[in-house]
Design a protein around this motif. Structure first.
Motif, PDB file in Angstrom:
ATOM      1  N   ASP A  74       2.524   7.407  16.337  1.00  0.00           N
ATOM      2  CA  ASP A  74       1.871   6.627  15.329  1.00  0.00           C
ATOM      3  C   ASP A  74       1.257   7.321  14.437  1.00  0.00           C
ATOM      4  OD1 ASP A  74       0.246   4.618  13.475  1.00  0.00           O
ATOM      5  OD2 ASP A  74      -1.103   4.067  15.127  1.00  0.00           O
TER       6      ASP A  74
ATOM      7  N   GLN B 278      -3.758   7.426   6.898  1.00  0.00           N
ATOM      8  CA  GLN B 278      -5.279   7.081   6.061  1.00  0.00           C
ATOM      9  C   GLN B 278      -6.043   8.072   5.207  1.00  0.00           C
ATOM     10  OE1 GLN B 278      -5.358   4.158   7.128  1.00  0.00           O
ATOM     11  NE2 GLN B 278      -5.253   3.917   9.375  1.00  0.00           N
TER      12      GLN B 278
ATOM     13  N   HIS C 111     -10.903  -4.936   0.573  1.00  0.00           N
ATOM     14  CA  HIS C 111     -10.296  -6.152   0.029  1.00  0.00           C
ATOM     15  C   HIS C 111     -11.382  -6.680  -0.612  1.00  0.00           C
ATOM     16  CE1 HIS C 111      -9.603  -5.800   4.719  1.00  0.00           C
ATOM     17  NE2 HIS C 111      -8.240  -6.694   4.124  1.00  0.00           N
TER      18      HIS C 111
ATOM     19  N   TRP D 201      -1.873  -0.396   2.319  1.00  0.00           N
ATOM     20  CA  TRP D 201      -2.057   0.163   3.751  1.00  0.00           C
ATOM     21  C   TRP D 201      -3.068   0.015   4.341  1.00  0.00           C
ATOM     22  CZ3 TRP D 201       2.219   4.613   4.156  1.00  0.00           C
ATOM     23  CH2 TRP D 201       3.054   4.750   3.835  1.00  0.00           C
TER      24      TRP D 201
ATOM     25  N   VAL E 226      -4.437  -3.639   5.237  1.00  0.00           N
ATOM     26  CA  VAL E 226      -3.343  -4.532   6.355  1.00  0.00           C
ATOM     27  C   VAL E 226      -4.437  -3.389   7.314  1.00  0.00           C
ATOM     28  CG1 VAL E 226      -1.776  -3.198   6.166  1.00  0.00           C
ATOM     29  CG2 VAL E 226      -1.565  -5.311   7.624  1.00  0.00           C
ATOM     30  N   ASP E 227      -4.421  -4.274   8.924  1.00  0.00           N
ATOM     31  CA  ASP E 227      -4.551  -3.107  10.304  1.00  0.00           C
ATOM     32  C   ASP E 227      -3.058  -3.289  10.390  1.00  0.00           C
ATOM     33  OD1 ASP E 227      -4.755  -2.503  12.709  1.00  0.00           O
ATOM     34  OD2 ASP E 227      -6.741  -3.191  13.232  1.00  0.00           O
ATOM     35  N   GLU E 228      -2.144  -1.878  10.547  1.00  0.00           N
ATOM     36  CA  GLU E 228      -1.123  -1.330  11.446  1.00  0.00           C
ATOM     37  C   GLU E 228      -0.986  -1.881  13.176  1.00  0.00           C
ATOM     38  OE1 GLU E 228      -2.968   2.087  12.025  1.00  0.00           O
ATOM     39  OE2 GLU E 228      -2.764   0.462  10.343  1.00  0.00           O
ATOM     40  N   THR E 229      -1.848  -2.185  13.719  1.00  0.00           N
ATOM     41  CA  THR E 229      -1.651  -2.231  14.838  1.00  0.00           C
ATOM     42  C   THR E 229      -1.959  -4.021  15.350  1.00  0.00           C
ATOM     43  OG1 THR E 229      -4.199  -2.185  15.753  1.00  0.00           O
ATOM     44  CG2 THR E 229      -3.462  -0.369  14.805  1.00  0.00           C
ATOM     45  N   LYS E 230      -2.211  -4.647  14.629  1.00  0.00           N
ATOM     46  CA  LYS E 230      -2.178  -5.981  14.620  1.00  0.00           C
ATOM     47  C   LYS E 230      -0.610  -7.061  13.529  1.00  0.00           C
ATOM     48  CE  LYS E 230      -6.766  -5.479  16.168  1.00  0.00           C
ATOM     49  NZ  LYS E 230      -8.698  -5.669  15.458  1.00  0.00           N
ATOM     50  N   GLU E 231      -0.873  -6.302  12.907  1.00  0.00           N
ATOM     51  CA  GLU E 231      -0.407  -7.427  12.060  1.00  0.00           C
ATOM     52  C   GLU E 231       1.077  -6.339  11.242  1.00  0.00           C
ATOM     53  OE1 GLU E 231      -2.533  -9.239   8.408  1.00  0.00           O
ATOM     54  OE2 GLU E 231      -4.397  -6.966   9.222  1.00  0.00           O
TER      55      GLU E 231
END
Length: 221
Positions: free
Chosen positions: A29, A69, A79, A129, A132-137
């Motif tokens: 990851d 990150q 957001h 990036w 968004v939460d790349e681990t969930k969506e």
């Protein structure tokens, strides 16, 4: 291929052969921050060493696994545009910059003198990036949320990206100072109908990109 032959090809001069390279991520990851998972640095460096030994590419794209990150200093909610506009730039001795300097030096030690380009992402990509939460969506959700911010206030979004570009420029400077021969600048358009127009490109995408591209050309002409 020699460094001179490689540069001749890049400068559109007469060449004996076409330079070839490939790249991929080495960490499972790449979004996991290296300051929380220092083992990623070793995985990254060892991956480069094995890749260069096995493939022998003409040049190497130095991967930024562990540093995808970006830390939004003084921002409580990425957001929210009114929170984003409070962004303050990172100091020159911040872990995100120091860690990348160290990573590049280690990467350079294992690529046998090959010409190297350090991977740097555009302000637009960095922000989308973060949305968004790349681990969930899927990462594409970041494009929609970026377009949401654009619809709310193009002016504020423009100013936020200008601030982010200031820190990306520090990343460029750190990379070249650490030994990278150049920068692989990765930029993407926003995949949303609201961003698929010339107004978006001229006011958002182009200024954000050229704020960094100009620094790349200044630092590594």
């Amino acid at each position: 291929m020699s460094r001179e032959e490689l540069l001749n090809a890049f400068e559109n001069k007469k060449e004996q052969e076409i330079p070839v390279s490939f790249w991929h991520h080495y960490a499972k990851d790449e979004f996991v921050p290296a300051n929380e998972h220092p083992e990623i640095t070793g995985i990254n460096v060892e991956g480069h060493a094995k890749y260069v030994d096995d493939v022998n590419p003409d040049f190497v794209k130095l991967m930024t696994d562990g540093y995808f990150q970006y830390d939004f200093q003084n921002v409580t909610d990425v957001h929210d545009l009114h929170s984003l506009i409070q962004l303050t730039n990172i100091p020159n001795d911040y872990w995100w910059l120091k860690g990348q300097r160290d990573l590049i030096k280690k990467q350079k030690n294992v690529i046998h003198g090959k010409y190297s380009f350090y991977n740097v992402f555009s302000p637009v990509t960095v922000l989308k990036w973060a949305l968004v939460d790349e681990t969930k969506e899927p990462l594409t959700n970041g494009d929609k949320r970026f377009a949401d911010l654009y619809a709310q206030s193009p002016e504020l979004l423009h100013d936020v990206l200008k601030k982010i570009a200031g820190d990306i420029n520090k990343q460029v400077d750190a990379a070249i100072d650490a030994g990278a021969d150049g920068i692989y600048y990765s930029t993407q358009s926003i995949q949303d109908d609201r961003a698929d127009n010339k107004d978006f490109f001229d006011y958002i995408q182009k200024p954000a990109d050229f704020a960094v591209i100009n620094e790349i050309n200044r630092k590594a002409p």
